[in-house]
Scaffold this motif. Sequence first.
Motif, PDB file in Angstrom:
ATOM      1  N   UNK A 183       0.906  -1.339  -0.153  1.00 35.50           N
ATOM      2  CA  UNK A 183      -0.196   0.062   0.295  1.00 35.50           C
ATOM      3  C   UNK A 183       0.624   1.449   0.003  1.00 35.50           C
ATOM      4  N   UNK A 184       1.997   1.471   0.837  1.00 36.49           N
ATOM      5  CA  UNK A 184       2.501   2.526   0.622  1.00 36.49           C
ATOM      6  C   UNK A 184       3.480   2.761  -0.722  1.00 36.49           C
ATOM      7  N   UNK A 185       3.875   1.561  -0.712  1.00 35.13           N
ATOM      8  CA  UNK A 185       4.566   1.741  -2.452  1.00 35.13           C
ATOM      9  C   UNK A 185       3.550   2.162  -3.213  1.00 35.13           C
ATOM     10  N   UNK A 186       2.465   1.730  -3.666  1.00 33.87           N
ATOM     11  CA  UNK A 186       1.314   2.193  -4.191  1.00 33.87           C
ATOM     12  C   UNK A 186       0.843   3.536  -4.227  1.00 33.87           C
ATOM     13  N   UNK A 187       0.993   4.186  -2.866  1.00 29.46           N
ATOM     14  CA  UNK A 187       0.560   5.901  -2.358  1.00 29.46           C
ATOM     15  C   UNK A 187       1.954   6.462  -2.802  1.00 29.46           C
ATOM     16  N   UNK A 188       3.762   6.203  -3.627  1.00 30.60           N
ATOM     17  CA  UNK A 188       4.460   6.866  -3.778  1.00 30.60           C
ATOM     18  C   UNK A 188       5.686   5.939  -3.326  1.00 30.60           C
ATOM     19  N   UNK A 189       5.747   5.680  -1.813  1.00 26.66           N
ATOM     20  CA  UNK A 189       6.767   6.054  -1.393  1.00 26.66           C
ATOM     21  C   UNK A 189       7.944   4.712  -1.784  1.00 26.66           C
ATOM     22  N   UNK A 190       9.582   4.593  -1.882  1.00 23.54           N
ATOM     23  CA  UNK A 190       9.787   3.723  -2.294  1.00 23.54           C
ATOM     24  C   UNK A 190      10.856   2.530  -1.413  1.00 23.54           C
ATOM     25  N   UNK A 191      11.017   1.533  -1.526  1.00 21.40           N
ATOM     26  CA  UNK A 191      11.542   0.592  -0.180  1.00 21.40           C
ATOM     27  C   UNK A 191      12.541   0.981   0.070  1.00 21.40           C
ATOM     28  N   UNK A 192      13.711   1.441  -0.684  1.00 24.40           N
ATOM     29  CA  UNK A 192      14.752   2.320   0.356  1.00 24.40           C
ATOM     30  C   UNK A 192      14.416   2.691   1.017  1.00 24.40           C
ATOM     31  N   UNK A 193      13.473   3.129   1.112  1.00 23.44           N
ATOM     32  CA  UNK A 193      13.330   4.789   2.794  1.00 23.44           C
ATOM     33  C   UNK A 193      12.654   3.677   3.646  1.00 23.44           C
TER      34      UNK A 193
END
Length: 239
Positions: A205-215
């Motif tokens: 969900x966080x990735x879909x919202x624009x966050x990056x796995x690196x963070x």
Amino acid sequence: MRPVKSVIYKRIPRPDPALIERASQFGVADLHEGLGAVAGRMCLMTPKMQARQEGRRLIGPAITAWNYPGDNLAIHCALEVAQAGDVLVLTNGGGHQGALWGDVACGFAKKQGLAGAVVEGAARDIDAIRELDFPVWSTAISVEHPEKRGPAAVNVPLTVDGVIVEPGDIICADTDGVLVIPQALLRHAVEGAEKRAATEVGIRKRIAAGERPFDIFGFRTAVVEMGIEIKDSTWRDDR
């Protein structure tokens, strides 16, 4: 050296069906991670153990069969005591001599409702097995003729592809590999897999919202703490 004792145990300790049902909701990766770093590695067979069909999965209690190299009498003994939903776990020590598993045994196992077979050694008749659509994993493929003379042992503890397998242990397999879960660790593995799956739902969900796995995973902080230099240039610039 003590001689090999041929023996067939007709019964195995049976795991909790409700826990197996919960475990069946997860793949090998989730259950492997759910066991934890140490147990997860100890219970995972090597990449030599290959699925012989794409996209098949299995989970069920182990029926074990030890075969003398070049011989597969024990697998036929195991077929006599296995019940619907069981997984045959077969070994001859890992050699290619004497195919342990083929389409005739496979057809009978499917008729009996077995969940699948995990073979440390050779399988053959692979095209026919794929047509039967019966889940099989093996460490080798070879048509080499097997004798049926014994000795043989069924439902005894074995080491299979580097993993200790006791009769009744839970065998989980998919395209990623084969995992052996001791009954004493089944609840731990399931609860760990459930927790991991819930965490990954949040991450997606966080990735879909624009966050990056690196963070999300804190890698940016780790890179700084390790003193890894980040350069806005190519390696050629430093020659």
